[in-house]
Design an enzyme around this catalytic site. Structure first.
Site, PDB file in Angstrom:
ATOM      1  CB  ALA A 154      17.115 -10.891  -7.827  1.00 30.25           C
ATOM      2  CB  VAL A 180      13.689   5.847  -5.755  1.00 28.97           C
ATOM      3  CG1 VAL A 180      12.489   5.942  -6.682  1.00 28.97           C
ATOM      4  CG2 VAL A 180      13.256   5.338  -4.365  1.00 28.97           C
ATOM      5  CG  ASP A 181      17.524   1.053  -4.318  1.00 30.42           C
ATOM      6  OD1 ASP A 181      18.179   1.179  -5.371  1.00 30.42           O
ATOM      7  OD2 ASP A 181      16.950  -0.015  -3.988  1.00 30.42           O
ATOM      8  CB  SER A 185       4.328  -6.861  -7.305  1.00 30.07           C
ATOM      9  OG  SER A 185       4.260  -5.448  -7.413  1.00 30.07           O
ATOM     10  CG  HIS A 187       8.663   4.585 -10.405  1.00 33.86           C
ATOM     11  ND1 HIS A 187       8.220   3.369  -9.919  1.00 33.86           N
ATOM     12  CD2 HIS A 187       7.885   4.849 -11.488  1.00 33.86           C
ATOM     13  CE1 HIS A 187       7.225   2.919 -10.674  1.00 33.86           C
ATOM     14  NE2 HIS A 187       7.019   3.802 -11.640  1.00 33.86           N
ATOM     15  NE  ARG A 191      10.991   4.114   0.982  1.00 32.73           N
ATOM     16  CZ  ARG A 191      10.550   4.523  -0.209  1.00 32.73           C
ATOM     17  NH1 ARG A 191       9.587   5.409  -0.296  1.00 32.73           N
ATOM     18  NH2 ARG A 191      11.065   4.034  -1.312  1.00 32.73           N
TER      19      ARG A 191
HETATM   20  C1  BJW Z   1      12.051 -10.603  -4.842  1.00 34.84           C
HETATM   21  C2  BJW Z   1      12.890 -10.803  -3.800  1.00 34.84           C
HETATM   22  C3  BJW Z   1      14.152 -11.238  -4.130  1.00 34.84           C
HETATM   23  C4  BJW Z   1      11.097 -10.149  -2.939  1.00 34.84           C
HETATM   24  N1  BJW Z   1      14.478 -11.419  -5.417  1.00 34.84           N
HETATM   25  N2  BJW Z   1      12.372 -10.789  -6.110  1.00 34.84           N
HETATM   26  C5  BJW Z   1      -5.708   1.246 -12.373  1.00 34.84           C
HETATM   27  C6  BJW Z   1      -6.374   1.577 -11.196  1.00 34.84           C
HETATM   28  C7  BJW Z   1      -5.895   2.586 -10.341  1.00 34.84           C
HETATM   29  C8  BJW Z   1      -4.759   3.272 -10.647  1.00 34.84           C
HETATM   30  C9  BJW Z   1      -4.113   2.928 -11.827  1.00 34.84           C
HETATM   31  C10 BJW Z   1      -4.575   1.949 -12.667  1.00 34.84           C
HETATM   32  N3  BJW Z   1      -3.700   1.842 -13.708  1.00 34.84           N
HETATM   33  C11 BJW Z   1      -2.717   2.720 -13.528  1.00 34.84           C
HETATM   34  C12 BJW Z   1      -2.957   3.388 -12.376  1.00 34.84           C
HETATM   35  C13 BJW Z   1      -2.167   4.417 -11.761  1.00 34.84           C
HETATM   36  C14 BJW Z   1      -1.016   3.960 -10.907  1.00 34.84           C
HETATM   37  C15 BJW Z   1      -0.977   2.444 -10.725  1.00 34.84           C
HETATM   38  O1  BJW Z   1      -0.324   1.716 -11.434  1.00 34.84           O
HETATM   39  N4  BJW Z   1      -1.672   1.947  -9.720  1.00 34.84           N
HETATM   40  C16 BJW Z   1      -1.764   0.495  -9.489  1.00 34.84           C
HETATM   41  C17 BJW Z   1      -1.031   0.136  -8.190  1.00 34.84           C
HETATM   42  C18 BJW Z   1      -3.205   0.115  -9.463  1.00 34.84           C
HETATM   43  N5  BJW Z   1       0.182   4.437 -11.582  1.00 34.84           N
HETATM   44  C19 BJW Z   1       0.576   5.703 -11.441  1.00 34.84           C
HETATM   45  O2  BJW Z   1      -0.048   6.526 -10.773  1.00 34.84           O
HETATM   46  C20 BJW Z   1       1.818   6.100 -12.208  1.00 34.84           C
HETATM   47  N6  BJW Z   1       1.572   7.271 -12.949  1.00 34.84           N
HETATM   48  C21 BJW Z   1       0.640   7.315 -13.883  1.00 34.84           C
HETATM   49  O3  BJW Z   1      -0.045   6.368 -14.213  1.00 34.84           O
HETATM   50  O4  BJW Z   1       0.555   8.551 -14.476  1.00 34.84           O
HETATM   51  C22 BJW Z   1      -0.475   8.776 -15.433  1.00 34.84           C
HETATM   52  C23 BJW Z   1      -0.429  10.237 -15.779  1.00 34.84           C
HETATM   53  C24 BJW Z   1      -0.202  10.606 -17.087  1.00 34.84           C
HETATM   54  C25 BJW Z   1      -0.160  11.971 -17.408  1.00 34.84           C
HETATM   55  C26 BJW Z   1      -0.363  12.935 -16.411  1.00 34.84           C
HETATM   56  C27 BJW Z   1      -0.580  12.547 -15.100  1.00 34.84           C
HETATM   57  C28 BJW Z   1      -0.604  11.183 -14.777  1.00 34.84           C
HETATM   58  C29 BJW Z   1       2.946   6.435 -11.234  1.00 34.84           C
HETATM   59  C30 BJW Z   1       3.357   5.262 -10.407  1.00 34.84           C
HETATM   60  C31 BJW Z   1       4.368   5.708  -9.357  1.00 34.84           C
HETATM   61  C32 BJW Z   1       4.707   4.587  -8.394  1.00 34.84           C
HETATM   62  N7  BJW Z   1       5.418   5.142  -7.294  1.00 34.84           N
HETATM   63  C33 BJW Z   1       5.996   4.245  -6.318  1.00 34.84           C
HETATM   64  C34 BJW Z   1       6.672   5.098  -5.220  1.00 34.84           C
HETATM   65  C35 BJW Z   1       7.968   5.659  -5.815  1.00 34.84           C
HETATM   66  C36 BJW Z   1       8.682   6.517  -4.862  1.00 34.84           C
HETATM   67  C37 BJW Z   1       9.174   5.805  -3.652  1.00 34.84           C
HETATM   68  O5  BJW Z   1       9.934   4.803  -3.702  1.00 34.84           O
HETATM   69  O6  BJW Z   1       8.802   6.258  -2.597  1.00 34.84           O
HETATM   70  O7  BJW Z   1       6.953   3.387  -6.932  1.00 34.84           O
HETATM   71  S1  BJW Z   1       4.827   3.105  -5.605  1.00 34.84           S
HETATM   72  C38 BJW Z   1       5.930   1.729  -5.551  1.00 34.84           C
HETATM   73  O8  BJW Z   1       5.480   0.701  -6.464  1.00 34.84           O
HETATM   74  C39 BJW Z   1       7.255   2.260  -6.100  1.00 34.84           C
HETATM   75  C40 BJW Z   1       7.703   1.092  -6.929  1.00 34.84           C
HETATM   76  O9  BJW Z   1       8.658   1.533  -7.879  1.00 34.84           O
HETATM   77  C41 BJW Z   1       6.426   0.597  -7.531  1.00 34.84           C
HETATM   78  C42 BJW Z   1       6.478  -0.830  -8.021  1.00 34.84           C
HETATM   79  O10 BJW Z   1       6.727  -1.705  -6.973  1.00 34.84           O
HETATM   80  P1  BJW Z   1       7.725  -2.935  -7.181  1.00 34.84           P
HETATM   81  O11 BJW Z   1       9.069  -2.425  -7.467  1.00 34.84           O
HETATM   82  O12 BJW Z   1       7.133  -3.867  -8.139  1.00 34.84           O
HETATM   83  O13 BJW Z   1       7.781  -3.526  -5.706  1.00 34.84           O
HETATM   84  P2  BJW Z   1       6.744  -4.514  -4.987  1.00 34.84           P
HETATM   85  O14 BJW Z   1       6.973  -4.372  -3.541  1.00 34.84           O
HETATM   86  O15 BJW Z   1       5.364  -4.312  -5.471  1.00 34.84           O
HETATM   87  O16 BJW Z   1       7.184  -5.955  -5.459  1.00 34.84           O
HETATM   88  C43 BJW Z   1       8.392  -6.533  -5.026  1.00 34.84           C
HETATM   89  C44 BJW Z   1       8.513  -7.891  -5.679  1.00 34.84           C
HETATM   90  O17 BJW Z   1       9.775  -8.405  -5.388  1.00 34.84           O
HETATM   91  C45 BJW Z   1       7.474  -8.908  -5.183  1.00 34.84           C
HETATM   92  O18 BJW Z   1       6.864  -9.525  -6.313  1.00 34.84           O
HETATM   93  C46 BJW Z   1       8.318  -9.938  -4.424  1.00 34.84           C
HETATM   94  O19 BJW Z   1       7.828 -11.274  -4.553  1.00 34.84           O
HETATM   95  C47 BJW Z   1       9.643  -9.784  -5.104  1.00 34.84           C
HETATM   96  N8  BJW Z   1      10.789 -10.138  -4.285  1.00 34.84           N
HETATM   97  N9  BJW Z   1      12.188 -10.501  -2.625  1.00 34.84           N
HETATM   98  C48 BJW Z   1      13.517 -11.193  -6.365  1.00 34.84           C
HETATM   99  N10 BJW Z   1      15.045 -11.484  -3.151  1.00 34.84           N
END
Ligand code: BJW
Ligand code: ZN
Length: 279
Positions: free
Chosen positions: A270, A143-144, A229, A159, A81
């Site tokens: 965007a 994170v980019d 998302s 993140h 990545r």
């Molecule tokens: C366009 C486009 C264009 C395309 N223009 N748009 C319920 C059930 C199970 C688990 C949980 C729950 N509730 C909460 C949780 C926990 C979990 C969570 O949320 N899970 C869900 C998925 C269910 N959350 C966590 O674990 C977080 N921590 C936490 O809750 O801690 C609690 C705690 C407290 C105290 C002690 C201990 C713990 C942490 C979350 C970390 C997420 N990490 C990642 C990886 C980061 C590192 C890396 O990059 O490698 O973060 S996962 C990944 O998802 C990354 C992103 O930042 C994150 C969000 O994704 P994002 O940015 O929304 O991307 P996409 O791909 O999902 O969407 C892209 C969008 O763009 C789409 O909609 C397209 O349509 C659009 N698009 N082209 C505009 N040109």
């Protein structure tokens, strides 16, 4: 293409012009971006067509357990990545937000007239604790590093940062821009493995960044959700917090779970829409 049609099925507006006016008039603006804003720079998103989670399982690559189980595999994935991101350039969407930030810093309601000593910015006043540059706060899940490279200053990074490493044992962090990485993660001077400086599933968000994000979202008059998302919490919860007092605008070519709560839904890339609304 100009994405300026009038309204969506559930009553949200989709006119870029109306959103542009509200953004220009608002003193407190917060923006939450996700992977979609970097898609036009060639950085893959996580979900949706072509998303990283189509080919890999998050639990194998983006959890502390995965790293403990197979550090080499996780390291290789991040190395790949980083090589993609290294080739990427900020796009018009990143640049439009950086421009809006600098414009808002110039017109901050807390700014002194030109002939007086400049008033402290939001972050230096007790009644306006750290919310970033002026009264505009850009919060990103990415994170980019592309927002920084586009010139954003007071960025809140929820993140972490793919260009930082963090010691699993003592928590020491350091910047690392090596591409490609060595095949195995290096060891910290305390003897423990270093890992990518990002937030994995099940891990808490950095405290200070989270506090700044919450404050900015609560204070916002307009909250922009761009290229995410909005399914990963707690980040997505910022839109819920903001809705108590702010209008919500969404920029995304695909539907999101917040569309029915939004005042504007601009369905397009965007890189095309932000330059129209951040003028
Ligand atoms: C366009 C486009 C264009 C395309 N223009 N748009 C319920 C059930 C199970 C688990 C949980 C729950 N509730 C909460 C949780 C926990 C979990 C969570 O949320 N899970 C869900 C998925 C269910 N959350 C966590 O674990 C977080 N921590 C936490 O809750 O801690 C609690 C705690 C407290 C105290 C002690 C201990 C713990 C942490 C979350 C970390 C997420 N990490 C990642 C990886 C980061 C590192 C890396 O990059 O490698 O973060 S996962 C990944 O998802 C990354 C992103 O930042 C994150 C969000 O994704 P994002 O940015 O929304 O991307 P996409 O791909 O999902 O969407 C892209 C969008 O763009 C789409 O909609 C397209 O349509 C659009 N698009 N082209 C505009 N040109
Ligand atoms: Zn260490």
């Amino acid at each position: 293409m100009n994405h300026t049609s009038s309204s969506t099925g559930h009553g949200a507006r989709s006119d870029a012009e109306g959103l542009r006016e509200v953004l220009a008039r608002s003193d407190f603006v917060a923006v939450l971006t996700g992977a979609g804003i970097s898609a036009e720079s060639g950085v893959p998103t996580f979900r949706g067509p072509g998303g990283l989670w189509r080919n890999w399982r998050p639990e194998d690559l983006a959890t502390p357990e995965a790293f403990a189980h197979d550090p080499r595999l996780v390291w290789e994935w991040y190395d790949w990545r980083r090589s993609l991101i290294r080739k990427a350039e900020p796009n018009l969407g990143h640049r439009a937000l950086a421009k809006l930030e600098s414009r808002k810093a110039g017109q901050s309601p807390l700014r002194a007239p030109a002939n007086q000593t400049p008033a402290p910015q939001c972050s230096e006043r007790p009644e306006h604790p750290a919310v970033g540059q002026g009264c505009f706060t850009l919060i990103t899940q990415n994170v980019d590093g592309l927002h920084e490279r586009a010139g954003s200053q007071g960025l809140v990074k929820l993140h972490g940062d793919i260009w930082r490493l963090c010691c699993v044992g003592c928590g020491l962090t350091e910047r690392n821009e090596q591409v490609p990485l060595d095949p195995l993660p290096p060891r910290c001077r305390c003897g423990t493995l270093m890992r990518p400086g990002v937030v994995w599933f099940g891990e808490p968000l950095p405290e200070d960044e989270w506090r700044r994000a919450v404050e900015a979202s609560r204070r916002a008059q307009i909250f922009l959700l761009v290229g995410t998302s909005a399914v990963v919490y707690p980040a997505a919860g910022l839109a819920e917090l903001a809705l108590a007092g702010a209008r919500l605008a969404i920029v995304n070519p695909e539907p999101t779970p917040f569309d029915h709560l939004a005042d504007w839904v601009l369905g397009g890339p965007a890189g095309e829409i932000l330059p129209q609304v951040c003028q």
